[in-house]
Write a protein that holds these residues in place. Sequence first.
Motif, short mmCIF file in Angstrom:
data_model
loop_
_atom_site.label_atom_id
_atom_site.label_comp_id
_atom_site.label_asym_id
_atom_site.label_seq_id
_atom_site.Cartn_x
_atom_site.Cartn_y
_atom_site.Cartn_z
N TRP A 188 0.83 -1.33 -0.12
CA TRP A 188 -0.13 0.04 -0.08
C TRP A 188 1.09 1.17 0.07
N ALA A 189 1.76 1.20 0.87
CA ALA A 189 2.68 2.47 0.98
C ALA A 189 3.65 2.58 -0.30
N ALA A 190 3.75 1.49 -0.81
CA ALA A 190 4.61 1.70 -2.28
C ALA A 190 3.71 2.34 -3.40
N GLY A 191 2.48 2.08 -3.36
CA GLY A 191 1.63 2.70 -4.13
C GLY A 191 1.40 4.22 -3.94
N PHE A 192 1.43 4.54 -2.55
CA PHE A 192 1.20 5.92 -1.97
C PHE A 192 2.68 6.84 -2.59
N GLU A 193 3.70 5.99 -2.48
CA GLU A 193 4.97 6.63 -2.89
C GLU A 193 5.12 6.70 -4.47
N TRP A 194 4.39 6.15 -5.19
CA TRP A 194 4.32 6.07 -6.55
C TRP A 194 3.73 7.47 -7.03
N ALA A 195 2.56 7.72 -6.34
CA ALA A 195 1.72 9.10 -6.63
C ALA A 195 2.66 9.92 -6.15
N LEU A 196 3.50 10.00 -5.07
CA LEU A 196 4.12 11.24 -4.83
C LEU A 196 5.31 11.37 -5.78
N ALA A 197 5.72 10.20 -6.21
CA ALA A 197 7.10 10.24 -7.17
C ALA A 197 6.42 10.87 -8.75
N ASN A 198 5.25 10.76 -9.02
CA ASN A 198 4.60 11.47 -10.16
C ASN A 198 4.14 12.75 -10.04
N PHE A 199 3.74 13.12 -8.85
CA PHE A 199 3.14 14.38 -8.52
C PHE A 199 3.84 14.79 -7.36
#
Length: 242
Positions: free
Chosen positions: A130-141
């Motif tokens: 779950w945290a990896a998905g959250f991190e992917w959002a912040l990596a893109n935005f």
Amino acid sequence: MPAADTRDLTDAEIHELDDLLAAVPEPFEALDAVMLDGYLCGILVQPVALQPEQWLPPIFGASGQALTPDTAGWHAAKHERLLTLIERRKSALQQGMLEDGWFDPLVPVPEDEQGQPLEGKAALEGLGYWAAGFEWALANFTQLEELGREGVPDLLDSIWRHLPEQDETQAAMTKALDEEHPLKNLDQAIEQLVFDVVDLAQIGTEERLRVDTVRRDGPKVGRNDPCPCGSGKKFKHCHGAG
């Protein structure tokens, strides 16, 4: 425009969503349902309102290509159903964050070889996806982190502690958090995660409202000034008349 459907997904629909994501053809590398859940929350905490054409592509990987109903190996009906389920989950998460101050993250419960739920720190493994998905959002935005708002780094560190892959700095921070604020079980860890995300969502919402207020409170047009419509007339003789 019809109101967003905020009905949360049923268990069956969550499994359907996961199956549809797994069926997305190559070269796309779609997130699974758990990582998608974290990603959508990472989108919702941003201090800007992102449009679907911005936040949808990263769900399907970093290929730079857009998944469309006409993509080879894909299907228009699958595409429409997938987007419907994603939008519904996003709307339900947003409502939970902003109105209820709570949402139920999709977090798998790890089991041992006998099919029994793991306990203690081992039970927190599912939070890593779950945290990896959250991190992917912040990596893109990157807008949230670029705000420089007090409290944001600490809230993010509290989420990053669950990441399965950490650099030396984050590993040291995770160790410090585990010593100062240990998480006794999965329920406590989920509660902390939700509160962290809700706090971030409130910061993002406050920033959006602040920007909108600044825009609305801009300098007003004087009655003798040229009308902003471009007619060439004075405001009082144009849109300011009557």
